[in-house]
Design an enzyme around this catalytic site. Structure first.
Site, PDB file in Angstrom:
ATOM      1  N   HIS A   1       0.857  -1.186   0.000  1.00  0.00           N
ATOM      2  CA  HIS A   1       0.000   0.000   0.000  1.00  0.00           C
ATOM      3  C   HIS A   1       0.893   1.237   0.000  1.00  0.00           C
ATOM      4  O   HIS A   1       1.203   1.791   1.048  1.00  0.00           O
ATOM      5  CB  HIS A   1      -0.900  -0.015   1.241  1.00  0.00           C
ATOM      6  CG  HIS A   1      -1.930   1.058   1.268  1.00  0.00           C
ATOM      7  ND1 HIS A   1      -3.098   0.944   1.982  1.00  0.00           N
ATOM      8  CD2 HIS A   1      -1.983   2.275   0.676  1.00  0.00           C
ATOM      9  CE1 HIS A   1      -3.818   2.037   1.835  1.00  0.00           C
ATOM     10  NE2 HIS A   1      -3.145   2.862   1.056  1.00  0.00           N
TER      11      HIS A   1
ATOM     12  N   GLU B   1      -2.676  -1.610  -3.148  1.00  0.00           N
ATOM     13  CA  GLU B   1      -3.691  -0.839  -2.432  1.00  0.00           C
ATOM     14  C   GLU B   1      -3.394   0.652  -2.540  1.00  0.00           C
ATOM     15  O   GLU B   1      -2.234   1.064  -2.608  1.00  0.00           O
ATOM     16  CB  GLU B   1      -3.713  -1.232  -0.955  1.00  0.00           C
ATOM     17  CG  GLU B   1      -4.035  -2.691  -0.704  1.00  0.00           C
ATOM     18  CD  GLU B   1      -4.070  -3.032   0.768  1.00  0.00           C
ATOM     19  OE1 GLU B   1      -4.644  -4.091   1.101  1.00  0.00           O
ATOM     20  OE2 GLU B   1      -3.536  -2.260   1.584  1.00  0.00           O
TER      21      GLU B   1
ATOM     22  N   HIS C   1      -6.576  -6.259   8.095  1.00  0.00           N
ATOM     23  CA  HIS C   1      -6.210  -5.277   9.102  1.00  0.00           C
ATOM     24  C   HIS C   1      -6.248  -5.907  10.489  1.00  0.00           C
ATOM     25  O   HIS C   1      -7.303  -6.261  10.997  1.00  0.00           O
ATOM     26  CB  HIS C   1      -7.089  -4.023   9.090  1.00  0.00           C
ATOM     27  CG  HIS C   1      -6.372  -2.828   9.667  1.00  0.00           C
ATOM     28  ND1 HIS C   1      -5.592  -1.988   8.911  1.00  0.00           N
ATOM     29  CD2 HIS C   1      -6.279  -2.380  10.931  1.00  0.00           C
ATOM     30  CE1 HIS C   1      -5.063  -1.051   9.677  1.00  0.00           C
ATOM     31  NE2 HIS C   1      -5.458  -1.274  10.910  1.00  0.00           N
TER      32      HIS C   1
END
Length: 250
Positions: free
Chosen positions: A43, A73, A201
């Protein structure tokens, strides 16, 4: 069966704290794949706090060579800046198998919420279409328990990624039932709309099995922080022993 995509952002954080090329992000990703990971996630943030554009391209090449998924991401609304060409431009260069859209801002330490479809639906639609035109499967980050999760299908997405931070907190507090129910409900709503379901997450060795047992047909979990945390302890003793052996032989 869910697949595991390993997020190697934290390797880049450590590298950037010192400068230079160590630890090597591509080498770390290679170790993960050799150990059985199904893919690699990164990310990149516009402020280049961890993985940077050159890392993205190198990891994309590694994943193509290995025949595994590369999941990129990012926030599609973040404007380009020096060192960051913008999420769409980066996807156009790297051609990830999956592009995961996340509504994070520069001030956020980490991703901590999903999209608000009532607010973001119309703005998301052209970004999703542009990414799909590159051949990317598109996933959008959503809050578990969001009653509008099925609207991800209306913006053209292929999958949703459930934000599992609240579940991880509830699990650590010994009260995971409500959070698990919210995750399971969102997964079913998404699947009824024809969407695949990913999750990520703060998933960890401690809570992952409970999550996968309770939430139906999760296709992919993306795990980085907890996995690197575990690796520090699982591998630290072996590294120390190797150095001690060199010192003793000298």
């Amino acid at each position: 069966m869910a697949l595991l995509s390993v997020n190697v952002n934290k390797v880049a954080v450590l590298r950037n704290s010192r400068g230079g090329a160590a630890p090597d992000v591509v080498r770390a990703a290679t170790v993960c794949l050799d150990a059985g990971a199904d893919g690699i996630t990164v990310h990149p943030r516009p402020d280049a706090r961890h993985v940077q554009a050159h890392d993205v391209l190198a990891l994309a090449l590694l994943c193509r060579e290995r025949g595994v998924e590369f999941n990129l991401e990012g926030n599609p609304f973040a404007p380009p800046r020096e060192g960051y060409p913008g999420f769409h431009a980066l996807c156009a260069q790297a051609r990830p198998a999956q592009a995961t859209l996340v509504p994070d801002g520069d001030a956020q330490l980490t991703s901590d919420h999903g999209f608000d479809f009532n607010r973001d639906r119309d703005a998301l639609r052209p970004h999703v279409a542009a990414l799909r035109s590159l051949g990317c499967r598109v996933s959008v980050f959503v809050n578990a328990g969001d009653p509008d999760v099925a609207q991800a299908a209306a913006v053209g997405a292929d999958r949703v990624e459930l934000y599992t931070g609240p579940f991880a907190e509830a699990y650590a507090a010994g009260e995971p039932a409500s959070a698990l129910a919210a995750c399971a409900d969102s997964a079913r709503r998404a699947q009824a709309a024809g969407l695949g379901v990913n999750a990520g997450h703060d998933l960890s060795q401690r809570n992952l099995a409970a999550f996968l047992d309770a939430v139906p047909a999760v296709q992919e979990v993306s795990i980085g922080h907890a996995l690197i945390d575990d690796a520090l302890y699982a591998g630290l003793a072996a590294a120390v022993r190797a150095y001690v052996e060199i010192v003793r032989r000298a």
